[in-house]
Design an enzyme around this catalytic site. Structure first.
Site, PDB file in Angstrom:
ATOM      1  N   GLU A  72       0.840  -1.214   0.000  1.00 37.69           N
ATOM      2  CA  GLU A  72       0.000   0.000   0.000  1.00 37.69           C
ATOM      3  C   GLU A  72       0.868   1.254   0.000  1.00 37.69           C
ATOM      4  O   GLU A  72       1.800   1.379   0.798  1.00 37.69           O
ATOM      5  CB  GLU A  72      -0.907  -0.039   1.229  1.00 37.69           C
ATOM      6  CG  GLU A  72      -2.368   0.185   0.905  1.00 37.69           C
ATOM      7  CD  GLU A  72      -2.974  -0.819  -0.054  1.00 37.69           C
ATOM      8  OE1 GLU A  72      -3.123  -0.468  -1.245  1.00 37.69           O
ATOM      9  OE2 GLU A  72      -3.316  -1.929   0.365  1.00 37.69           O
ATOM     10  N   THR A  85       2.993   2.079  -2.113  1.00 35.70           N
ATOM     11  CA  THR A  85       4.316   1.844  -2.710  1.00 35.70           C
ATOM     12  C   THR A  85       4.328   2.272  -4.173  1.00 35.70           C
ATOM     13  O   THR A  85       5.394   2.535  -4.725  1.00 35.70           O
ATOM     14  CB  THR A  85       4.686   0.346  -2.638  1.00 35.70           C
ATOM     15  OG1 THR A  85       3.537  -0.403  -3.034  1.00 35.70           O
ATOM     16  CG2 THR A  85       5.096  -0.061  -1.237  1.00 35.70           C
ATOM     17  N   ASP A  86       3.156   2.340  -4.802  1.00 38.85           N
ATOM     18  CA  ASP A  86       3.137   2.519  -6.269  1.00 38.85           C
ATOM     19  C   ASP A  86       3.749   3.848  -6.702  1.00 38.85           C
ATOM     20  O   ASP A  86       4.645   3.872  -7.547  1.00 38.85           O
ATOM     21  CB  ASP A  86       1.737   2.300  -6.875  1.00 38.85           C
ATOM     22  CG  ASP A  86       0.645   3.227  -6.363  1.00 38.85           C
ATOM     23  OD1 ASP A  86       0.869   3.943  -5.352  1.00 38.85           O
ATOM     24  OD2 ASP A  86      -0.443   3.242  -6.979  1.00 38.85           O
ATOM     25  N   GLY A 103     -12.633   2.027  -1.874  1.00 39.51           N
ATOM     26  CA  GLY A 103     -11.286   1.478  -1.983  1.00 39.51           C
ATOM     27  C   GLY A 103     -11.192   0.312  -2.945  1.00 39.51           C
ATOM     28  O   GLY A 103     -10.171  -0.373  -2.994  1.00 39.51           O
ATOM     29  N   SER A 153     -11.608   0.864  -6.136  1.00 42.97           N
ATOM     30  CA  SER A 153     -11.182   1.553  -7.354  1.00 42.97           C
ATOM     31  C   SER A 153     -12.263   1.683  -8.410  1.00 42.97           C
ATOM     32  O   SER A 153     -12.053   1.387  -9.585  1.00 42.97           O
ATOM     33  CB  SER A 153      -9.962   0.870  -7.965  1.00 42.97           C
ATOM     34  OG  SER A 153      -8.832   1.500  -7.464  1.00 42.97           O
ATOM     35  N   SER A 178     -13.162   4.485  -9.367  1.00 42.05           N
ATOM     36  CA  SER A 178     -12.699   5.594 -10.216  1.00 42.05           C
ATOM     37  C   SER A 178     -11.811   5.065 -11.340  1.00 42.05           C
ATOM     38  O   SER A 178     -11.987   5.440 -12.504  1.00 42.05           O
ATOM     39  CB  SER A 178     -11.955   6.647  -9.390  1.00 42.05           C
ATOM     40  OG  SER A 178     -10.802   6.109  -8.776  1.00 42.05           O
ATOM     41  N   GLU A 232      -6.958  10.818 -14.196  1.00 38.66           N
ATOM     42  CA  GLU A 232      -7.229  11.028 -12.755  1.00 38.66           C
ATOM     43  C   GLU A 232      -6.249  12.055 -12.168  1.00 38.66           C
ATOM     44  O   GLU A 232      -6.627  12.896 -11.358  1.00 38.66           O
ATOM     45  CB  GLU A 232      -7.156   9.701 -11.990  1.00 38.66           C
ATOM     46  CG  GLU A 232      -7.573   9.859 -10.534  1.00 38.66           C
ATOM     47  CD  GLU A 232      -8.295   8.655  -9.932  1.00 38.66           C
ATOM     48  OE1 GLU A 232      -8.717   7.748 -10.665  1.00 38.66           O
ATOM     49  OE2 GLU A 232      -8.449   8.629  -8.700  1.00 38.66           O
ATOM     50  N   ASP A 235      -4.027   1.126  -9.644  1.00 39.20           N
ATOM     51  CA  ASP A 235      -5.461   0.827  -9.790  1.00 39.20           C
ATOM     52  C   ASP A 235      -5.836   0.625 -11.258  1.00 39.20           C
ATOM     53  O   ASP A 235      -6.524  -0.322 -11.624  1.00 39.20           O
ATOM     54  CB  ASP A 235      -6.296   1.973  -9.210  1.00 39.20           C
ATOM     55  CG  ASP A 235      -6.017   2.195  -7.736  1.00 39.20           C
ATOM     56  OD1 ASP A 235      -5.305   1.362  -7.132  1.00 39.20           O
ATOM     57  OD2 ASP A 235      -6.502   3.205  -7.185  1.00 39.20           O
ATOM     58  N   TYR A 243      -4.381  11.864   1.162  1.00 42.53           N
ATOM     59  CA  TYR A 243      -3.606  11.068   0.195  1.00 42.53           C
ATOM     60  C   TYR A 243      -2.475  11.921  -0.390  1.00 42.53           C
ATOM     61  O   TYR A 243      -1.312  11.504  -0.417  1.00 42.53           O
ATOM     62  CB  TYR A 243      -4.544  10.582  -0.915  1.00 42.53           C
ATOM     63  CG  TYR A 243      -3.881   9.701  -1.949  1.00 42.53           C
ATOM     64  CD1 TYR A 243      -3.903   8.314  -1.825  1.00 42.53           C
ATOM     65  CD2 TYR A 243      -3.231  10.247  -3.057  1.00 42.53           C
ATOM     66  CE1 TYR A 243      -3.303   7.497  -2.762  1.00 42.53           C
ATOM     67  CE2 TYR A 243      -2.624   9.445  -4.001  1.00 42.53           C
ATOM     68  CZ  TYR A 243      -2.676   8.070  -3.854  1.00 42.53           C
ATOM     69  OH  TYR A 243      -2.060   7.276  -4.796  1.00 42.53           O
TER      70      TYR A 243
HETATM   71  P1  ADP Z   1     -12.864   4.474  -5.307  1.00 41.88           P
HETATM   72  O1  ADP Z   1     -12.023   4.566  -6.529  1.00 41.88           O
HETATM   73  O2  ADP Z   1     -12.161   3.827  -4.172  1.00 41.88           O
HETATM   74  O3  ADP Z   1     -14.193   3.827  -5.528  1.00 41.88           O
HETATM   75  P2  ADP Z   1     -12.777   7.343  -5.526  1.00 41.88           P
HETATM   76  O4  ADP Z   1     -13.145   8.434  -4.584  1.00 41.88           O
HETATM   77  O5  ADP Z   1     -11.393   7.307  -6.053  1.00 41.88           O
HETATM   78  O6  ADP Z   1     -13.166   5.968  -4.826  1.00 41.88           O
HETATM   79  O7  ADP Z   1     -13.726   7.406  -6.788  1.00 41.88           O
HETATM   80  C1  ADP Z   1     -15.117   7.488  -6.612  1.00 41.88           C
HETATM   81  C2  ADP Z   1     -15.687   8.483  -7.613  1.00 41.88           C
HETATM   82  O8  ADP Z   1     -15.642   7.911  -8.949  1.00 41.88           O
HETATM   83  C3  ADP Z   1     -17.149   8.772  -7.378  1.00 41.88           C
HETATM   84  O9  ADP Z   1     -17.308   9.823  -6.444  1.00 41.88           O
HETATM   85  C4  ADP Z   1     -17.641   9.140  -8.747  1.00 41.88           C
HETATM   86  O10 ADP Z   1     -17.322  10.483  -9.041  1.00 41.88           O
HETATM   87  C5  ADP Z   1     -16.811   8.257  -9.662  1.00 41.88           C
HETATM   88  N1  ADP Z   1     -17.521   7.005  -9.993  1.00 41.88           N
HETATM   89  C6  ADP Z   1     -17.069   5.758  -9.802  1.00 41.88           C
HETATM   90  N2  ADP Z   1     -17.963   4.835 -10.234  1.00 41.88           N
HETATM   91  C7  ADP Z   1     -19.013   5.530 -10.712  1.00 41.88           C
HETATM   92  C8  ADP Z   1     -20.261   5.163 -11.303  1.00 41.88           C
HETATM   93  N3  ADP Z   1     -20.615   3.887 -11.467  1.00 41.88           N
HETATM   94  N4  ADP Z   1     -21.097   6.147 -11.661  1.00 41.88           N
HETATM   95  C9  ADP Z   1     -20.754   7.429 -11.489  1.00 41.88           C
HETATM   96  N5  ADP Z   1     -19.604   7.836 -10.951  1.00 41.88           N
HETATM   97  C10 ADP Z   1     -18.729   6.914 -10.556  1.00 41.88           C
HETATM   98 MG    MG Z   2     -10.224   5.710  -6.740  1.00 37.31          MG
END
Ligand code: ADP
Ligand code: MG
Length: 356
Positions: free
Chosen positions: A44, A46-47, A133, A135, A137, A169, A181, A230
Protein backbone atom coordinates in the site's frame (compact mmCIF):
# COMPACT_ATOMS: atom_id res chain seq x y z
CA UNK A 1 -18.36 -14.58 -27.31
CA UNK A 2 -20.27 -16.83 -24.93
CA UNK A 3 -24.06 -17.04 -24.78
CA UNK A 4 -24.00 -15.47 -21.31
CA UNK A 5 -22.04 -12.48 -22.63
CA UNK A 6 -24.45 -12.15 -25.56
CA UNK A 7 -27.40 -12.22 -23.16
CA UNK A 8 -25.60 -9.60 -21.08
CA UNK A 9 -25.09 -7.42 -24.14
CA UNK A 10 -28.74 -7.71 -25.14
CA UNK A 11 -29.94 -6.46 -21.75
CA UNK A 12 -27.46 -3.58 -21.80
CA UNK A 13 -28.47 -2.59 -25.33
CA UNK A 14 -32.11 -2.58 -24.25
CA UNK A 15 -31.32 -0.27 -21.33
CA UNK A 16 -29.30 1.98 -23.61
CA UNK A 17 -32.30 2.40 -25.93
CA UNK A 18 -34.49 3.27 -22.93
CA UNK A 19 -32.02 6.05 -22.07
CA UNK A 20 -31.39 7.13 -25.69
CA UNK A 21 -34.50 6.21 -27.75
CA UNK A 22 -32.94 7.56 -30.97
CA UNK A 23 -30.52 4.60 -30.89
CA UNK A 24 -33.37 2.19 -31.78
CA UNK A 25 -32.51 0.55 -35.09
CA UNK A 26 -28.79 1.37 -34.63
CA UNK A 27 -27.97 -1.44 -32.21
CA UNK A 28 -24.99 -2.57 -34.28
CA UNK A 29 -23.29 0.80 -33.61
CA UNK A 30 -23.19 0.21 -29.87
CA UNK A 31 -19.91 -0.63 -28.15
CA UNK A 32 -20.17 -2.47 -24.82
CA UNK A 33 -17.09 -2.56 -22.59
CA UNK A 34 -16.35 -3.50 -18.99
CA UNK A 35 -13.56 -2.84 -16.53
CA UNK A 36 -13.24 -4.54 -13.15
CA UNK A 37 -12.46 -3.11 -9.75
CA UNK A 38 -9.42 -4.29 -7.87
CA UNK A 39 -8.23 -5.32 -4.45
CA UNK A 40 -4.60 -5.00 -3.45
CA UNK A 41 -3.39 -8.05 -1.54
CA UNK A 42 -0.36 -6.21 -0.16
CA UNK A 43 1.80 -3.19 -1.05
CA UNK A 44 0.00 0.00 0.00
CA UNK A 45 1.28 3.44 -1.08
CA UNK A 46 4.32 1.84 -2.71
CA UNK A 47 3.14 2.52 -6.27
CA UNK A 48 3.86 6.23 -6.52
CA UNK A 49 7.19 5.64 -4.76
CA UNK A 50 8.44 3.40 -7.57
CA UNK A 51 7.86 0.13 -5.71
CA UNK A 52 5.97 -3.14 -6.01
CA UNK A 53 2.26 -3.86 -5.56
CA UNK A 54 0.24 -7.08 -5.71
CA UNK A 55 -3.33 -6.33 -6.78
CA UNK A 56 -5.93 -8.62 -8.32
CA UNK A 57 -8.97 -7.74 -10.42
CA UNK A 58 -12.37 -8.68 -8.96
CA UNK A 59 -15.69 -9.77 -10.41
CA UNK A 60 -17.46 -6.47 -9.70
CA UNK A 61 -17.15 -4.03 -12.56
CA UNK A 62 -18.19 -0.89 -14.38
CA UNK A 63 -19.82 -1.24 -17.78
CA UNK A 64 -20.17 1.43 -20.40
CA UNK A 65 -22.37 1.26 -23.48
CA UNK A 66 -21.37 3.84 -26.05
CA UNK A 67 -22.81 4.99 -29.35
CA UNK A 68 -20.33 7.16 -31.25
CA UNK A 69 -21.83 10.34 -32.72
CA UNK A 70 -20.74 12.87 -35.30
CA UNK A 71 -19.29 16.06 -33.83
CA UNK A 72 -17.92 16.57 -30.34
CA UNK A 73 -21.07 16.47 -28.20
CA UNK A 74 -21.29 13.96 -25.34
CA UNK A 75 -24.41 12.85 -23.49
CA UNK A 76 -23.97 10.45 -20.62
CA UNK A 77 -26.48 8.83 -18.25
CA UNK A 78 -25.69 6.80 -15.15
CA UNK A 79 -28.05 3.88 -14.61
CA UNK A 80 -27.84 3.83 -10.80
CA UNK A 81 -29.16 7.35 -10.14
CA UNK A 82 -30.62 8.24 -13.54
CA UNK A 83 -28.51 11.42 -13.56
CA UNK A 84 -27.39 12.77 -16.92
CA UNK A 85 -24.62 15.09 -18.03
CA UNK A 86 -23.88 16.74 -21.36
CA UNK A 87 -20.68 18.43 -22.47
CA UNK A 88 -18.57 19.26 -25.51
CA UNK A 89 -15.15 17.69 -26.02
CA UNK A 90 -12.73 20.58 -26.28
CA UNK A 91 -8.97 21.07 -26.13
CA UNK A 92 -9.04 22.67 -22.65
CA UNK A 93 -11.82 21.13 -20.54
CA UNK A 94 -12.18 22.66 -17.07
CA UNK A 95 -10.81 20.14 -14.54
CA UNK A 96 -13.27 18.83 -11.97
CA UNK A 97 -14.12 15.85 -9.80
CA UNK A 98 -17.84 15.35 -10.47
CA UNK A 99 -18.70 11.84 -11.68
CA UNK A 100 -18.84 12.92 -15.34
CA UNK A 101 -15.40 14.55 -15.04
CA UNK A 102 -13.86 11.06 -14.87
CA UNK A 103 -15.37 10.44 -18.31
CA UNK A 104 -14.62 13.88 -19.75
CA UNK A 105 -11.08 13.66 -18.34
CA UNK A 106 -10.47 10.26 -19.91
CA UNK A 107 -11.76 11.44 -23.30
CA UNK A 108 -9.39 14.43 -23.03
CA UNK A 109 -6.52 12.17 -21.89
CA UNK A 110 -7.05 9.91 -24.93
CA UNK A 111 -6.85 12.93 -27.22
CA UNK A 112 -3.69 14.09 -25.42
CA UNK A 113 -2.25 10.65 -26.25
CA UNK A 114 -3.07 11.01 -29.96
CA UNK A 115 -6.16 8.81 -29.88
CA UNK A 116 -9.00 10.04 -32.08
CA UNK A 117 -12.05 10.57 -29.85
CA UNK A 118 -15.30 12.07 -31.05
CA UNK A 119 -18.71 12.72 -29.55
CA UNK A 120 -20.82 9.91 -28.15
CA UNK A 121 -23.86 8.91 -26.12
CA UNK A 122 -23.06 6.70 -23.15
CA UNK A 123 -24.85 4.66 -20.51
CA UNK A 124 -22.91 3.84 -17.36
CA UNK A 125 -23.73 0.79 -15.19
CA UNK A 126 -21.80 -0.51 -12.23
CA UNK A 127 -21.75 -3.27 -9.66
CA UNK A 128 -18.77 -1.71 -7.85
CA UNK A 129 -19.35 0.16 -4.60
CA UNK A 130 -18.23 3.76 -5.03
CA UNK A 131 -15.60 5.34 -2.76
CA UNK A 132 -14.89 2.03 -1.01
CA UNK A 133 -11.29 1.48 -1.98
CA UNK A 134 -12.19 -1.01 -4.74
CA UNK A 135 -11.18 1.55 -7.35
CA UNK A 136 -14.45 2.44 -8.98
CA UNK A 137 -12.70 5.59 -10.22
CA UNK A 138 -10.00 3.62 -12.05
CA UNK A 139 -12.59 1.19 -13.42
CA UNK A 140 -14.62 4.15 -14.70
CA UNK A 141 -11.58 5.67 -16.41
CA UNK A 142 -10.44 2.34 -17.86
CA UNK A 143 -13.89 1.41 -19.16
CA UNK A 144 -14.15 4.84 -20.78
CA UNK A 145 -10.74 4.50 -22.38
CA UNK A 146 -11.63 1.04 -23.76
CA UNK A 147 -15.00 2.20 -25.03
CA UNK A 148 -13.79 5.37 -26.73
CA UNK A 149 -10.63 3.94 -28.27
CA UNK A 150 -12.34 0.77 -29.56
CA UNK A 151 -14.44 2.11 -32.44
CA UNK A 152 -12.04 4.53 -34.05
CA UNK A 153 -8.63 3.04 -34.43
CA UNK A 154 -6.22 0.17 -33.81
CA UNK A 155 -6.63 -1.31 -30.37
CA UNK A 156 -4.63 0.32 -27.59
CA UNK A 157 -2.52 -2.09 -25.45
CA UNK A 158 -3.86 -2.61 -21.88
CA UNK A 159 -0.90 -0.97 -20.13
CA UNK A 160 -1.26 2.11 -22.34
CA UNK A 161 -4.98 2.20 -21.49
CA UNK A 162 -3.95 2.18 -17.81
CA UNK A 163 -1.49 5.05 -18.33
CA UNK A 164 -4.08 7.16 -20.13
CA UNK A 165 -6.62 6.45 -17.37
CA UNK A 166 -4.10 7.46 -14.68
CA UNK A 167 -3.27 10.63 -16.63
CA UNK A 168 -6.98 11.50 -16.55
CA UNK A 169 -7.23 11.03 -12.76
CA UNK A 170 -3.97 12.95 -12.11
CA UNK A 171 -4.35 15.82 -14.55
CA UNK A 172 -8.10 16.26 -14.84
CA UNK A 173 -9.66 15.02 -11.60
CA UNK A 174 -6.65 16.14 -9.53
CA UNK A 175 -6.04 12.97 -7.50
CA UNK A 176 -2.34 12.14 -7.69
CA UNK A 177 -2.84 8.36 -7.67
CA UNK A 178 -0.14 5.98 -8.85
CA UNK A 179 -0.62 3.52 -11.70
CA UNK A 180 -1.68 0.48 -9.65
CA UNK A 181 -5.46 0.83 -9.79
CA UNK A 182 -5.71 1.48 -13.50
CA UNK A 183 -3.09 -1.21 -14.21
CA UNK A 184 -4.98 -3.87 -12.22
CA UNK A 185 -8.27 -2.98 -13.89
CA UNK A 186 -6.80 -3.02 -17.40
CA UNK A 187 -4.46 -6.04 -17.08
CA UNK A 188 -6.21 -8.34 -14.55
CA UNK A 189 -5.83 -12.13 -15.01
CA UNK A 190 -8.43 -14.56 -13.62
CA UNK A 191 -7.24 -16.55 -10.60
CA UNK A 192 -4.05 -14.50 -10.27
CA UNK A 193 -2.65 -11.52 -8.44
CA UNK A 194 -0.35 -9.27 -10.46
CA UNK A 195 3.13 -8.45 -9.23
CA UNK A 196 3.65 -5.01 -10.71
CA UNK A 197 6.93 -3.12 -10.66
CA UNK A 198 5.67 0.45 -10.74
CA UNK A 199 9.05 1.83 -11.77
CA UNK A 200 9.79 -0.37 -14.80
CA UNK A 201 6.07 -1.22 -15.38
CA UNK A 202 7.12 -4.86 -15.83
CA UNK A 203 4.66 -7.31 -14.37
CA UNK A 204 3.88 -10.97 -13.93
CA UNK A 205 0.79 -12.91 -12.90
CA UNK A 206 1.16 -14.87 -9.63
CA UNK A 207 -1.35 -17.70 -9.05
CA UNK A 208 -3.55 -17.21 -6.00
CA UNK A 209 -3.88 -20.26 -3.73
CA UNK A 210 -6.72 -22.47 -4.93
CA UNK A 211 -7.47 -23.66 -1.41
CA UNK A 212 -7.94 -20.14 -0.01
CA UNK A 213 -10.72 -17.63 -0.63
CA UNK A 214 -10.23 -13.89 -0.74
CA UNK A 215 -12.84 -12.18 1.39
CA UNK A 216 -13.29 -8.43 1.07
CA UNK A 217 -15.33 -6.65 3.73
CA UNK A 218 -16.47 -3.06 3.58
CA UNK A 219 -15.95 -1.15 6.83
CA UNK A 220 -18.93 1.09 6.16
CA UNK A 221 -16.60 4.09 6.13
CA UNK A 222 -16.28 5.80 2.77
CA UNK A 223 -12.88 7.31 2.07
CA UNK A 224 -14.67 9.94 -0.05
CA UNK A 225 -13.00 12.99 1.50
CA UNK A 226 -9.49 11.59 1.82
CA UNK A 227 -7.94 13.16 -1.29
CA UNK A 228 -6.06 15.77 0.74
CA UNK A 229 -4.70 13.20 3.16
CA UNK A 230 -3.61 11.07 0.20
CA UNK A 231 -1.80 13.98 -1.41
CA UNK A 232 -0.24 14.82 2.01
CA UNK A 233 1.27 11.33 2.19
CA UNK A 234 2.75 11.79 -1.26
CA UNK A 235 4.21 15.14 -0.23
CA UNK A 236 5.84 13.50 2.85
CA UNK A 237 7.50 10.93 0.59
CA UNK A 238 8.71 13.68 -1.73
CA UNK A 239 10.26 15.57 1.20
CA UNK A 240 12.24 12.48 2.20
CA UNK A 241 13.38 12.02 -1.42
CA UNK A 242 14.54 15.66 -1.47
CA UNK A 243 16.49 15.16 1.79
CA UNK A 244 18.14 11.97 0.51
CA UNK A 245 18.85 13.52 -2.90
CA UNK A 246 20.74 16.36 -1.23
CA UNK A 247 23.38 13.78 -0.25
CA UNK A 248 23.04 11.64 -3.40
CA UNK A 249 21.48 13.21 -6.51
CA UNK A 250 20.87 9.77 -8.06
CA UNK A 251 17.93 9.36 -5.62
CA UNK A 252 14.75 10.26 -7.50
CA UNK A 253 12.17 8.01 -5.84
CA UNK A 254 11.69 6.95 -2.25
CA UNK A 255 12.47 3.35 -3.12
CA UNK A 256 15.94 4.38 -4.24
CA UNK A 257 16.84 4.36 -0.53
CA UNK A 258 16.82 1.59 2.05
CA UNK A 259 16.28 1.73 5.82
CA UNK A 260 19.95 2.44 6.48
CA UNK A 261 19.97 5.49 4.24
CA UNK A 262 16.66 6.58 5.69
CA UNK A 263 18.21 6.57 9.16
CA UNK A 264 21.08 8.67 7.79
CA UNK A 265 18.51 11.37 6.84
CA UNK A 266 17.16 11.55 10.41
CA UNK A 267 18.37 15.02 11.27
CA UNK A 268 17.00 16.51 8.06
CA UNK A 269 13.43 15.15 8.10
CA UNK A 270 10.62 15.26 10.67
CA UNK A 271 9.84 12.21 12.80
CA UNK A 272 6.52 11.89 11.01
CA UNK A 273 8.13 11.92 7.53
CA UNK A 274 10.59 9.29 8.79
CA UNK A 275 7.66 7.08 9.81
CA UNK A 276 5.98 7.53 6.43
CA UNK A 277 9.14 6.50 4.58
CA UNK A 278 9.71 3.61 7.01
CA UNK A 279 6.29 2.24 6.07
CA UNK A 280 6.92 2.49 2.33
CA UNK A 281 10.37 0.88 2.42
CA UNK A 282 9.33 -2.07 4.57
CA UNK A 283 5.98 -2.49 2.77
CA UNK A 284 7.85 -2.84 -0.49
CA UNK A 285 9.93 -5.69 0.97
CA UNK A 286 6.74 -7.33 2.23
CA UNK A 287 5.31 -7.47 -1.31
CA UNK A 288 8.25 -9.51 -2.58
CA UNK A 289 8.16 -11.72 0.52
CA UNK A 290 4.43 -12.28 -0.02
CA UNK A 291 5.03 -13.40 -3.61
CA UNK A 292 7.61 -15.90 -2.33
CA UNK A 293 5.15 -17.11 0.31
CA UNK A 294 2.40 -17.48 -2.33
CA UNK A 295 4.71 -19.51 -4.55
CA UNK A 296 5.75 -21.70 -1.62
CA UNK A 297 2.11 -22.06 -0.46
CA UNK A 298 3.33 -20.80 2.92
CA UNK A 299 0.15 -19.61 4.60
CA UNK A 300 1.77 -18.78 7.94
CA UNK A 301 4.19 -16.32 6.34
CA UNK A 302 1.41 -14.75 4.28
CA UNK A 303 -0.58 -14.16 7.46
CA UNK A 304 2.40 -12.61 9.24
CA UNK A 305 3.17 -10.30 6.32
CA UNK A 306 -0.45 -9.12 6.20
CA UNK A 307 -0.38 -8.45 9.96
CA UNK A 308 2.88 -6.47 9.64
CA UNK A 309 1.43 -4.48 6.75
CA UNK A 310 -1.67 -3.65 8.77
CA UNK A 311 0.38 -2.50 11.78
CA UNK A 312 2.60 -0.38 9.54
CA UNK A 313 -0.37 1.29 7.81
CA UNK A 314 -1.90 1.99 11.23
CA UNK A 315 1.14 3.12 13.23
CA UNK A 316 3.57 4.54 10.65
CA UNK A 317 1.57 5.69 7.63
CA UNK A 318 -1.48 6.58 9.74
CA UNK A 319 -4.04 5.69 7.09
CA UNK A 320 -6.36 3.28 8.89
CA UNK A 321 -9.32 4.29 11.07
CA UNK A 322 -10.91 2.73 14.19
CA UNK A 323 -13.56 0.84 12.20
CA UNK A 324 -10.91 -0.73 9.94
CA UNK A 325 -8.66 -1.63 12.89
CA UNK A 326 -11.61 -3.25 14.66
CA UNK A 327 -12.66 -5.16 11.55
CA UNK A 328 -9.15 -6.54 11.06
CA UNK A 329 -9.00 -7.52 14.76
CA UNK A 330 -12.37 -9.31 14.47
CA UNK A 331 -11.60 -11.13 11.22
CA UNK A 332 -8.20 -12.32 12.36
CA UNK A 333 -9.90 -14.10 15.28
CA UNK A 334 -12.39 -15.88 13.02
CA UNK A 335 -11.84 -19.59 12.29
CA UNK A 336 -9.98 -20.36 9.05
CA UNK A 337 -8.60 -16.84 8.57
CA UNK A 338 -4.98 -16.95 7.43
CA UNK A 339 -4.43 -13.17 7.31
CA UNK A 340 -6.26 -9.84 7.23
CA UNK A 341 -5.40 -6.24 6.47
CA UNK A 342 -6.87 -3.03 5.15
CA UNK A 343 -6.66 -2.77 1.39
CA UNK A 344 -6.62 0.37 -0.75
CA UNK A 345 -5.55 3.93 -0.13
CA UNK A 346 -6.97 4.02 3.39
CA UNK A 347 -9.09 6.23 5.66
CA UNK A 348 -11.91 3.68 5.46
CA UNK A 349 -12.81 1.36 2.64
CA UNK A 350 -12.31 -2.39 2.83
CA UNK A 351 -10.33 -5.15 4.47
CA UNK A 352 -9.01 -8.17 2.57
CA UNK A 353 -8.68 -11.55 4.26
CA UNK A 354 -7.27 -14.84 3.07
CA UNK A 355 -9.61 -17.53 4.35
CA UNK A 356 -9.54 -21.31 4.29
P1 ADP B 1 -12.86 4.47 -5.31
O1 ADP B 1 -12.02 4.57 -6.53
O2 ADP B 1 -12.16 3.83 -4.17
O3 ADP B 1 -14.19 3.83 -5.53
P2 ADP B 1 -12.78 7.34 -5.53
O4 ADP B 1 -13.14 8.43 -4.58
O5 ADP B 1 -11.39 7.31 -6.05
O6 ADP B 1 -13.17 5.97 -4.83
O7 ADP B 1 -13.73 7.41 -6.79
C1 ADP B 1 -15.12 7.49 -6.61
C2 ADP B 1 -15.69 8.48 -7.61
O8 ADP B 1 -15.64 7.91 -8.95
C3 ADP B 1 -17.15 8.77 -7.38
O9 ADP B 1 -17.31 9.82 -6.44
C4 ADP B 1 -17.64 9.14 -8.75
O10 ADP B 1 -17.32 10.48 -9.04
C5 ADP B 1 -16.81 8.26 -9.66
N1 ADP B 1 -17.52 7.01 -9.99
C6 ADP B 1 -17.07 5.76 -9.80
N2 ADP B 1 -17.96 4.83 -10.23
C7 ADP B 1 -19.01 5.53 -10.71
C8 ADP B 1 -20.26 5.16 -11.30
N3 ADP B 1 -20.62 3.89 -11.47
N4 ADP B 1 -21.10 6.15 -11.66
C9 ADP B 1 -20.75 7.43 -11.49
N5 ADP B 1 -19.60 7.84 -10.95
C10 ADP B 1 -18.73 6.91 -10.56
MG1 MG C 1 -10.22 5.71 -6.74
Amino acid sequence: MSTAQEAGREALVERFIEAFPDAAGHEDELVVTRAPGRVNLIGEHTDYNGGFVLPFAIDMDVRLVVRPRDGSGVRITRADTGESAAFELGPFPAPGSAWHDYIAGTAWALRQHDQPVGGFDGLLLSTLPIGSGLSSSAALEVVTAWALSAPRGPSVPPLEIARIAQFAENEHVGVMCGLMDQFASACGVAGHALLFDCRSTEWQAVPLPRDLSLVVIHSGVSHGHADNAYNDRRAACERVVAAAAAADPSVTLLLDIDMERLHACRGRISASDHDRAHHVITENERVLDAVEALRADDHASLGELMAESQASMRDLYDITCPEIDELVALTIEAPGVVGSRMTGGGFGGCTVSLVQ
